[in-house]
Design a protein around this motif. Sequence first.
Motif, short mmCIF file in Angstrom:
data_model
loop_
_atom_site.label_atom_id
_atom_site.label_comp_id
_atom_site.label_asym_id
_atom_site.label_seq_id
_atom_site.Cartn_x
_atom_site.Cartn_y
_atom_site.Cartn_z
N THR A 242 0.85 -1.20 0.00
CA THR A 242 0.00 0.00 0.00
C THR A 242 0.88 1.24 0.00
N VAL A 243 0.69 2.05 -1.02
CA VAL A 243 1.45 3.30 -1.13
C VAL A 243 0.80 4.38 -0.29
N GLY A 244 -0.52 4.46 -0.31
CA GLY A 244 -1.22 5.47 0.47
C GLY A 244 -2.63 5.69 -0.04
N LEU A 245 -3.25 6.71 0.53
CA LEU A 245 -4.62 7.09 0.20
C LEU A 245 -4.63 8.55 -0.24
N LEU A 246 -5.09 8.79 -1.47
CA LEU A 246 -5.20 10.15 -1.99
C LEU A 246 -6.67 10.55 -1.96
N ARG A 247 -6.93 11.74 -1.45
CA ARG A 247 -8.30 12.24 -1.38
C ARG A 247 -8.58 13.15 -2.56
N LYS A 248 -9.65 12.81 -3.30
CA LYS A 248 -10.07 13.59 -4.48
C LYS A 248 -10.61 14.94 -4.03
N PRO A 249 -10.35 15.99 -4.74
CA PRO A 249 -9.41 16.07 -5.86
C PRO A 249 -7.98 16.22 -5.34
N PHE A 250 -7.04 15.66 -6.04
CA PHE A 250 -5.64 15.76 -5.64
C PHE A 250 -4.84 16.32 -6.81
N PRO A 251 -3.76 17.04 -6.50
CA PRO A 251 -2.96 17.61 -7.58
C PRO A 251 -2.22 16.52 -8.35
N SER A 252 -1.94 16.79 -9.61
CA SER A 252 -1.21 15.83 -10.44
C SER A 252 0.13 15.46 -9.83
N ASP A 253 0.81 16.44 -9.25
CA ASP A 253 2.12 16.15 -8.64
C ASP A 253 2.01 15.10 -7.55
N THR A 254 0.95 15.17 -6.75
CA THR A 254 0.73 14.18 -5.69
C THR A 254 0.50 12.80 -6.29
N LEU A 255 -0.27 12.74 -7.37
CA LEU A 255 -0.50 11.48 -8.06
C LEU A 255 0.82 10.91 -8.58
N PHE A 256 1.61 11.72 -9.24
CA PHE A 256 2.86 11.24 -9.84
C PHE A 256 3.86 10.80 -8.76
N GLU A 257 3.89 11.50 -7.63
CA GLU A 257 4.75 11.08 -6.52
C GLU A 257 4.33 9.71 -6.00
N ALA A 258 3.03 9.50 -5.89
CA ALA A 258 2.52 8.21 -5.42
C ALA A 258 2.85 7.11 -6.42
N VAL A 259 2.70 7.39 -7.71
CA VAL A 259 3.02 6.39 -8.74
C VAL A 259 4.50 6.05 -8.69
N GLU A 260 5.35 7.04 -8.56
CA GLU A 260 6.80 6.78 -8.48
C GLU A 260 7.13 5.95 -7.24
N ALA A 261 6.47 6.23 -6.11
CA ALA A 261 6.68 5.43 -4.90
C ALA A 261 6.23 3.99 -5.15
N ALA A 262 5.11 3.81 -5.85
CA ALA A 262 4.62 2.47 -6.17
C ALA A 262 5.61 1.73 -7.06
N LEU A 263 6.18 2.42 -8.03
CA LEU A 263 7.14 1.78 -8.93
C LEU A 263 8.43 1.40 -8.20
N ARG A 264 8.80 2.18 -7.20
CA ARG A 264 9.97 1.81 -6.38
C ARG A 264 9.67 0.53 -5.59
N ILE A 265 8.44 0.43 -5.05
CA ILE A 265 8.03 -0.79 -4.34
C ILE A 265 8.09 -1.97 -5.29
N LYS A 266 7.57 -1.80 -6.50
CA LYS A 266 7.56 -2.86 -7.51
C LYS A 266 8.99 -3.28 -7.85
N ALA A 267 9.87 -2.31 -8.01
CA ALA A 267 11.27 -2.62 -8.34
C ALA A 267 11.96 -3.38 -7.22
N ARG A 268 11.68 -2.99 -5.97
CA ARG A 268 12.27 -3.72 -4.83
C ARG A 268 11.77 -5.15 -4.80
N GLY A 269 10.48 -5.35 -5.10
CA GLY A 269 9.91 -6.69 -5.12
C GLY A 269 10.52 -7.55 -6.19
N ALA A 270 10.87 -6.94 -7.34
CA ALA A 270 11.49 -7.69 -8.43
C ALA A 270 12.91 -8.12 -8.07
N GLU A 271 13.56 -7.36 -7.20
CA GLU A 271 14.92 -7.69 -6.79
C GLU A 271 14.96 -8.82 -5.77
#
Length: 130
Positions: A100-129
Amino acid sequence: MAIPHPIIAVVDDEPAVRAMLQRALRLAGYHAEAFATGQEFLAALAHRRPDCVILDMHMPGLSGLDVAQQLSGRQLHLPVIFITASDEVSIDGRTDPATTVGLLRKPFPSDTLFEAVEAALRIKARGAED
């Protein structure tokens, strides 16, 4: 380790929200796939697995929490970003902290969305390792 062309699944029952998120993600260079229901998303996993999923908390049928629990039960360790329009919702103690990366409350700024996506991709990358 960067994931080439990350696939982001967007699961939200509101067509306007799905379209907005899908467009914003595509403009930011992600491949975004949208699903109207949790059931539709879970069925699509048989064909392709995204790198992370953005899940609306409140949907008819399976809620975002229901979908996340099914992912966990299937041993699919997909990073999850929950979204909601409610101020009353909490995910504390009800989700897998490893994915779980977190919970975003609508409406949220695009920057907040992209930060959460990047955090999710870091989690995914760690899992692949692992």
